[in-house]
Structure formats: structure tokens, C-alpha cells
Scaffold this active site. Structure first.
Site, PDB file in Angstrom:
ATOM      1  N   LEU A   1       7.544  12.225  -2.989  1.00 19.06           N
ATOM      2  CA  LEU A   1       6.831  11.113  -3.622  1.00 19.06           C
ATOM      3  C   LEU A   1       5.328  11.312  -3.444  1.00 19.06           C
ATOM      4  O   LEU A   1       4.855  11.693  -2.382  1.00 19.06           O
ATOM      5  CB  LEU A   1       7.260   9.779  -3.001  1.00 19.06           C
ATOM      6  CG  LEU A   1       8.741   9.411  -3.144  1.00 19.06           C
ATOM      7  CD1 LEU A   1       8.974   7.968  -2.685  1.00 19.06           C
ATOM      8  CD2 LEU A   1       9.239   9.588  -4.576  1.00 19.06           C
TER       9      LEU A   1
ATOM     10  N   LEU B   1       0.274   2.469  -4.074  1.00 22.03           N
ATOM     11  CA  LEU B   1       1.306   2.661  -3.052  1.00 22.03           C
ATOM     12  C   LEU B   1       2.679   2.916  -3.676  1.00 22.03           C
ATOM     13  O   LEU B   1       3.058   2.275  -4.646  1.00 22.03           O
ATOM     14  CB  LEU B   1       1.364   1.417  -2.164  1.00 22.03           C
ATOM     15  CG  LEU B   1       0.020   1.028  -1.536  1.00 22.03           C
ATOM     16  CD1 LEU B   1       0.188  -0.206  -0.659  1.00 22.03           C
ATOM     17  CD2 LEU B   1      -0.566   2.171  -0.721  1.00 22.03           C
ATOM     18  N   HIS B   2       3.395   3.868  -3.087  1.00 30.05           N
ATOM     19  CA  HIS B   2       4.784   4.136  -3.470  1.00 30.05           C
ATOM     20  C   HIS B   2       5.631   4.024  -2.213  1.00 30.05           C
ATOM     21  O   HIS B   2       5.124   3.737  -1.127  1.00 30.05           O
ATOM     22  CB  HIS B   2       4.897   5.498  -4.149  1.00 30.05           C
ATOM     23  CG  HIS B   2       4.293   6.625  -3.378  1.00 30.05           C
ATOM     24  ND1 HIS B   2       4.773   7.051  -2.165  1.00 30.05           N
ATOM     25  CD2 HIS B   2       3.197   7.391  -3.627  1.00 30.05           C
ATOM     26  CE1 HIS B   2       4.050   8.043  -1.719  1.00 30.05           C
ATOM     27  NE2 HIS B   2       3.058   8.264  -2.577  1.00 30.05           N
TER      28      HIS B   2
ATOM     29  N   GLY C   1       6.807   6.064  -0.229  1.00 28.42           N
ATOM     30  CA  GLY C   1       6.345   6.880   0.901  1.00 28.42           C
ATOM     31  C   GLY C   1       5.349   6.112   1.763  1.00 28.42           C
ATOM     32  O   GLY C   1       5.457   6.077   3.000  1.00 28.42           O
ATOM     33  N   HIS C   2       4.370   5.464   1.107  1.00 25.97           N
ATOM     34  CA  HIS C   2       3.401   4.654   1.861  1.00 25.97           C
ATOM     35  C   HIS C   2       4.112   3.485   2.552  1.00 25.97           C
ATOM     36  O   HIS C   2       3.805   3.148   3.700  1.00 25.97           O
ATOM     37  CB  HIS C   2       2.353   4.033   0.935  1.00 25.97           C
ATOM     38  CG  HIS C   2       1.463   5.006   0.245  1.00 25.97           C
ATOM     39  ND1 HIS C   2       1.556   5.269  -1.093  1.00 25.97           N
ATOM     40  CD2 HIS C   2       0.441   5.770   0.712  1.00 25.97           C
ATOM     41  CE1 HIS C   2       0.632   6.154  -1.442  1.00 25.97           C
ATOM     42  NE2 HIS C   2      -0.051   6.473  -0.359  1.00 25.97           N
TER      43      HIS C   2
END
Ligand code: PAF
Length: 279
Positions: free
Chosen positions: A180, A29-30, A32-33
Site C-alpha cells: 500500500l 492516509l491509507h 498502512g498509515h
């Protein structure tokens, strides 16, 4: 936060919830998530996230094995955001036998990504439908970064009359504009510096269309040439209608420019919505 590896536990934990918002992910996860999770959090008292790297949507020469898996860090981030349930099955749980019932996506799945990633959307819609059946969400949040996926999932829900509201999250970008993506971490420092050119090429198309240029093919070709010149291997740059994803025609107003290209061994995608000037 409940981290649940089985379908049975997930169903029984969520069945008592009146309103569930769901964010399906493949982990790693980044921001954006996390932004999709934030949207889910605003919409429902109970937020469920799935983490599952779905083999069905990877081609034989794609990055299934090297796809980054960072489960502990993912769960720590989700816990901080107040997520209620993480559904994290292993492959045996989700696909205990060979998955032979596959959802056949419509022809729009054969263009753009579908042209270069055969079977990709069949794998996506099959797992998304399966995850929807397990989580039974009222709301599901998908990012616009995967614009065609969002479009196809909306169609899945509409045509199969699934009682789920699909909510779209905007693409989050690094300060220089790069969208991202979990795949950005495959980039070497030099590639990372170059990667922003995909964003710049699409922005160039957007600016030109907004200024009234209706030579859509010419603009897309120009963006492709710019990327080619800087060592990218371009799959497509193209202007399509937002509503149907049909190729854009002069006179269309709500457009999206989409691009996919490889830098070294890393394939990046991006897109931008465009409102053309009305005539
Ligand atoms: O967008 C993704 O991460 C995946 O395609 C999804 C929707 C989780 C299905 O595996």
C-alpha cells in the site's frame, strides 16, 4: 480530536501528556498509515499524528505539487481511530523562513533511494527532527515500507540521543501483494494490474535466498531483468544487510531485498526482509 495548525498550540496541548506516541505522515492516509496509528494507540494513552507534505524532501522534478492532499478524509479516519491530536501546520508555520539549518544524514543516505533522490533523506531527517521537537513524543511509529527511512531515523535518534523509542510497523499489502502506498493511486488500471510484479520479483529473490542461493548479485539482476522485460524503468533491486544496510555478502543471514522502479510516471518502492538459511 484536536486539529492544531500551530507549533505553540501543539506544544501546549501535548505538554501535559505523560506518554505520547507519534505517527508522522504526509496525509492521504491509507490502511498502512492507519495500522501505524493502531500500533501507536496500543502503546500510549495519547496518540498524535502529523499531516504535512514536506517540500524539503521532494526533488525539483518530483511529485510535490501533484502529491494527493485529502485532509478532511484523513481527519475523519483519524477521528474514528481515536487519535487525540493532529498537528497540521501549513508551510509558513513549519518553514516561516528558508530552512537553512539542515540535518546532514550519514553515508547510508547516499545509497539506494539516496542515489536516485538527491537530498531526499536530508529533507526527511530535517523535518522529522523538527516534528520530534514540536511533538516531543516518547514513541514514534514508522513503516517498514520505507525501510531505509526507518533505518536512518533509528540512527538519528540513537546518535543524537533523542529520548524516543522508534517502533516499526509491517508493510500492508493489497490482496495481490502490492504494498500500500499513496502513490498507487497515480497508476492507470493497466499499470495497477502490472504493479504487482515488483512484489513478485522481490518475492522470487526471497524464495531463492531462503532455498540457499547465495548469488545475491545474480538474483537481483534476474529480478531487474524481469521488470525491464515488462516495461518497468528500474532504479535498483539489491540485497542488503538488515542491520546496517550495507550490501549483503555471502554468509550474511538477516537480509533485506529492496527495489525501486518506475511504471509509466509512477515510482514505486518495496522491500522484503529475508532470513537466509544458516550454514
Ligand atoms: O514517510 C513519510 O510519510 C515522510 O517521509 C515523513 C516521515 C512523514 C516525513 O515527511
Amino acid at each position: 480530536m484536536d486539529i492544531l495548525p500551530t507549533i505553540a498550540e501543539t506544544r501546549s496541548r501535548l505538554k501535559k501528556e505523560a506518554l505520547v506516541a507519534f505517527v508522522p505522515t504526509m496525509g492521504n492516509l491509507h490502511q498502512g498509515h492507519l495500522d501505524l496509528v493502531r500500533i501507536a494507540r496500543e502503546r500510549a494513552a495519547c496518540v498524535a499524528v502529523s499531516i504535512f507534505v514536506n517540500r524539503l524532501q521532494f526533488g525539483p522534478n518530483e511529485d510535490f505539487d501533484r502529491y494527493p492532499r485529502t485532509f478532511a478524509a484523513d481527519c475523519a479516519q483519524l477521528e474514528r481511530l481515536g487519535v487525540d491530536v493532529v498537528f497540521a501546520p501549513d508551510e509558513k508555520e513549519l518553514y516561516p523562513e528558508m530552512q537553512q539549518f539542515l540535518v546532514a544524514p550519514p553515508p547510508v543516505a547516499d545509497i539506494l533511494e539516496g542515489e536516485y533522490r538527491s537530498g531526499f533523506f536530508r529533507g526527511v531527517v530535517t523535518v522529522v527532527l523538527k516534528l520530534f521537537n514540536i511533538v516531543r513524543p516518547h514513541i514514534a511509529v514508522f513503516g517498514k515500507k520505507d525501510y531505509q527511512q526507518l533505518h536512518i531515523v533509528r540512527g538519528l535518534v540513537r546518535q543524537l540521543a533523542l529520548p524516543i523509542e522508534i517502533v516499526a510497523g509491517e508493510t500492508l499489502r493489497a490482496p495481490d501483494g502490492l504494498a500500500l502506498s499513496s502513490r498507487n493511486q497515480y497508476l492507470s488500471p493497466a499499470e495497477r494490474a502490472e504493479a504487482v510484479r515488483l512484489y513478485q520479483a522481490l518475492t522470487g529473490v526471497k524464495v531463492a535466498v531462503m532455498a540457499g542461493d547465495a548469488d545475491f548479485r545474480g538474483l537481483a539482476e534476474g529480478a531487474r531483468k524481469l521488470l525491464d522485460k515488462h516495461g518497468w524503468n528500474v532504479d535498483y533491486v539489491a540485497l542488503h544487510k538488515q542491520a546496517t544496510l550495507d550490501p549483503a555478502q555471502p554468509g550474511d543471514l538477516d537480509l533485506v531485498v529492496l527495489g525501486a522502479a518506475r511504471l509509466g510516471s509512477t515510482r514505486l518502492i518495496d522491500n522484503m526482509e529475508i532470513r537466509a538459511p544458516g550454514r
